[in-house]
Design a protein around this motif. Sequence first.
Motif, PDB file in Angstrom:
ATOM      1  N   ILE A  80       0.927   3.938  14.092  1.00  0.00           N
ATOM      2  CA  ILE A  80       0.419   2.720  13.462  1.00  0.00           C
ATOM      3  C   ILE A  80      -0.995   2.929  12.939  1.00  0.00           C
ATOM      4  N   SER A  81      -1.835   3.612  13.707  1.00  0.00           N
ATOM      5  CA  SER A  81      -3.204   3.840  13.231  1.00  0.00           C
ATOM      6  C   SER A  81      -3.225   4.762  12.021  1.00  0.00           C
ATOM      7  N   ILE A  82      -2.329   5.743  11.960  1.00  0.00           N
ATOM      8  CA  ILE A  82      -2.250   6.623  10.776  1.00  0.00           C
ATOM      9  C   ILE A  82      -1.781   5.824   9.567  1.00  0.00           C
ATOM     10  N   ILE A  83      -0.785   4.958   9.753  1.00  0.00           N
ATOM     11  CA  ILE A  83      -0.287   4.143   8.644  1.00  0.00           C
ATOM     12  C   ILE A  83      -1.369   3.199   8.137  1.00  0.00           C
ATOM     13  N   LEU A  84      -2.096   2.550   9.055  1.00  0.00           N
ATOM     14  CA  LEU A  84      -3.141   1.615   8.638  1.00  0.00           C
ATOM     15  C   LEU A  84      -4.321   2.328   7.985  1.00  0.00           C
ATOM     16  N   ALA A  85      -4.607   3.560   8.415  1.00  0.00           N
ATOM     17  CA  ALA A  85      -5.730   4.299   7.834  1.00  0.00           C
ATOM     18  C   ALA A  85      -5.397   4.884   6.468  1.00  0.00           C
ATOM     19  N   SER A  86      -4.148   5.216   6.234  1.00  0.00           N
ATOM     20  CA  SER A  86      -3.794   5.911   4.994  1.00  0.00           C
ATOM     21  C   SER A  86      -3.288   4.982   3.894  1.00  0.00           C
ATOM     22  N   ASN A  87      -3.076   3.708   4.179  1.00  0.00           N
ATOM     23  CA  ASN A  87      -2.558   2.777   3.183  1.00  0.00           C
ATOM     24  C   ASN A  87      -3.489   1.587   3.029  1.00  0.00           C
ATOM     25  N   THR A  88      -3.452   1.005   1.834  1.00  0.00           N
ATOM     26  CA  THR A  88      -4.175  -0.244   1.632  1.00  0.00           C
ATOM     27  C   THR A  88      -3.326  -1.391   2.168  1.00  0.00           C
ATOM     28  N   ARG A  89      -3.930  -2.554   2.247  1.00  0.00           N
ATOM     29  CA  ARG A  89      -3.209  -3.718   2.749  1.00  0.00           C
ATOM     30  C   ARG A  89      -2.040  -4.068   1.831  1.00  0.00           C
ATOM     31  N   GLU A  90      -2.254  -3.951   0.525  1.00  0.00           N
ATOM     32  CA  GLU A  90      -1.192  -4.267  -0.431  1.00  0.00           C
ATOM     33  C   GLU A  90      -0.027  -3.294  -0.311  1.00  0.00           C
ATOM     34  N   GLN A  91      -0.332  -2.006  -0.123  1.00  0.00           N
ATOM     35  CA  GLN A  91       0.732  -1.013   0.050  1.00  0.00           C
ATOM     36  C   GLN A  91       1.526  -1.288   1.320  1.00  0.00           C
ATOM     37  N   LEU A  92       0.831  -1.667   2.363  1.00  0.00           N
ATOM     38  CA  LEU A  92       1.495  -1.952   3.636  1.00  0.00           C
ATOM     39  C   LEU A  92       2.434  -3.141   3.502  1.00  0.00           C
ATOM     40  N   ILE A  93       1.975  -4.207   2.878  1.00  0.00           N
ATOM     41  CA  ILE A  93       2.798  -5.400   2.732  1.00  0.00           C
ATOM     42  C   ILE A  93       3.956  -5.145   1.773  1.00  0.00           C
ATOM     43  N   SER A  94       3.706  -4.395   0.702  1.00  0.00           N
ATOM     44  CA  SER A  94       4.794  -4.047  -0.218  1.00  0.00           C
ATOM     45  C   SER A  94       5.861  -3.227   0.495  1.00  0.00           C
ATOM     46  N   GLY A  95       5.440  -2.315   1.353  1.00  0.00           N
ATOM     47  CA  GLY A  95       6.402  -1.534   2.127  1.00  0.00           C
ATOM     48  C   GLY A  95       7.239  -2.385   3.051  1.00  0.00           C
ATOM     49  N   PHE A  96       6.591  -3.357   3.731  1.00  0.00           N
ATOM     50  CA  PHE A  96       7.339  -4.259   4.596  1.00  0.00           C
ATOM     51  C   PHE A  96       8.339  -5.084   3.804  1.00  0.00           C
ATOM     52  N   CYS A  97       7.912  -5.580   2.627  1.00  0.00           N
ATOM     53  CA  CYS A  97       8.832  -6.365   1.796  1.00  0.00           C
ATOM     54  C   CYS A  97      10.022  -5.527   1.368  1.00  0.00           C
ATOM     55  N   ALA A 117       5.710 -11.636   4.506  1.00  0.00           N
ATOM     56  CA  ALA A 117       4.648 -10.820   3.918  1.00  0.00           C
ATOM     57  C   ALA A 117       3.367 -11.634   3.753  1.00  0.00           C
ATOM     58  N   ALA A 118       3.496 -12.886   3.343  1.00  0.00           N
ATOM     59  CA  ALA A 118       2.311 -13.731   3.190  1.00  0.00           C
ATOM     60  C   ALA A 118       1.640 -13.975   4.541  1.00  0.00           C
ATOM     61  N   ARG A 119       2.428 -14.210   5.556  1.00  0.00           N
ATOM     62  CA  ARG A 119       1.843 -14.415   6.889  1.00  0.00           C
ATOM     63  C   ARG A 119       1.190 -13.148   7.412  1.00  0.00           C
ATOM     64  N   LEU A 120       1.805 -12.002   7.162  1.00  0.00           N
ATOM     65  CA  LEU A 120       1.200 -10.738   7.563  1.00  0.00           C
ATOM     66  C   LEU A 120      -0.118 -10.526   6.840  1.00  0.00           C
ATOM     67  N   TRP A 121      -0.141 -10.820   5.524  1.00  0.00           N
ATOM     68  CA  TRP A 121      -1.369 -10.663   4.752  1.00  0.00           C
ATOM     69  C   TRP A 121      -2.468 -11.570   5.286  1.00  0.00           C
ATOM     70  N   LEU A 122      -2.131 -12.819   5.571  1.00  0.00           N
ATOM     71  CA  LEU A 122      -3.129 -13.748   6.097  1.00  0.00           C
ATOM     72  C   LEU A 122      -3.640 -13.315   7.464  1.00  0.00           C
ATOM     73  N   THR A 123      -2.748 -12.810   8.301  1.00  0.00           N
ATOM     74  CA  THR A 123      -3.170 -12.324   9.613  1.00  0.00           C
ATOM     75  C   THR A 123      -4.150 -11.167   9.467  1.00  0.00           C
ATOM     76  N   LEU A 124      -3.832 -10.200   8.626  1.00  0.00           N
ATOM     77  CA  LEU A 124      -4.737  -9.073   8.410  1.00  0.00           C
ATOM     78  C   LEU A 124      -6.052  -9.538   7.786  1.00  0.00           C
ATOM     79  N   HIS A 125      -5.978 -10.512   6.888  1.00  0.00           N
ATOM     80  CA  HIS A 125      -7.187 -11.039   6.249  1.00  0.00           C
ATOM     81  C   HIS A 125      -8.102 -11.700   7.276  1.00  0.00           C
ATOM     82  N   TYR A 126      -7.536 -12.536   8.148  1.00  0.00           N
ATOM     83  CA  TYR A 126      -8.358 -13.226   9.143  1.00  0.00           C
ATOM     84  C   TYR A 126      -8.899 -12.261  10.192  1.00  0.00           C
ATOM     85  N   VAL A 127      -8.161 -11.218  10.522  1.00  0.00           N
ATOM     86  CA  VAL A 127      -8.658 -10.235  11.485  1.00  0.00           C
ATOM     87  C   VAL A 127      -9.856  -9.492  10.896  1.00  0.00           C
TER      88      VAL A 127
END
Length: 135
Positions: free
Chosen positions: A29-46, A63-73
């Motif tokens: 998970i840390s490798i995925i979060l470090a190597s991708n942008t937030r948009e790439q991560l959400i697009s992958g989940f979608c 995807a919208a809820r995931l984006w908001l969660t990452l944004h607020y964190v």
Amino acid sequence: WPFTVAPTLEGMQAGLLQLVRILIMISAISIILASNTREQLISGFCFILKPLKWLGVDTERFAARLWLTLHYVETQPAMVQGQHFLDFVQQTLSEVTSDSEKEHVYIQWMEPAFSYWDMGVILLMMCLILFLVGV
């Protein structure tokens, strides 16, 4: 062991195996979060969750809820050492509910292009799963 309840070798091995699984998952998970942008991560989940639309799962809402969660964190300040958790929650809720600093955020992500390599990897994974299951 001087106690009436003692760990067994099998229990220790199972606990160590579970610990290694958790460490591998956290590092992946840390490798995925470090190597991708937030948009790439959400697009992958979608893209991955798109087949679940047949079951009634709203992937865009997820995807919208995931984006908001990452944004607020990312926008929350770090907790001050010694501050009580309830004070932190109350401060966070008051910041969220205050009307003075409402911001409008528009979310837009692009679906990744699906190539023959992707189809080949998916087929290979399905074959490996069928082989491991023993069908």
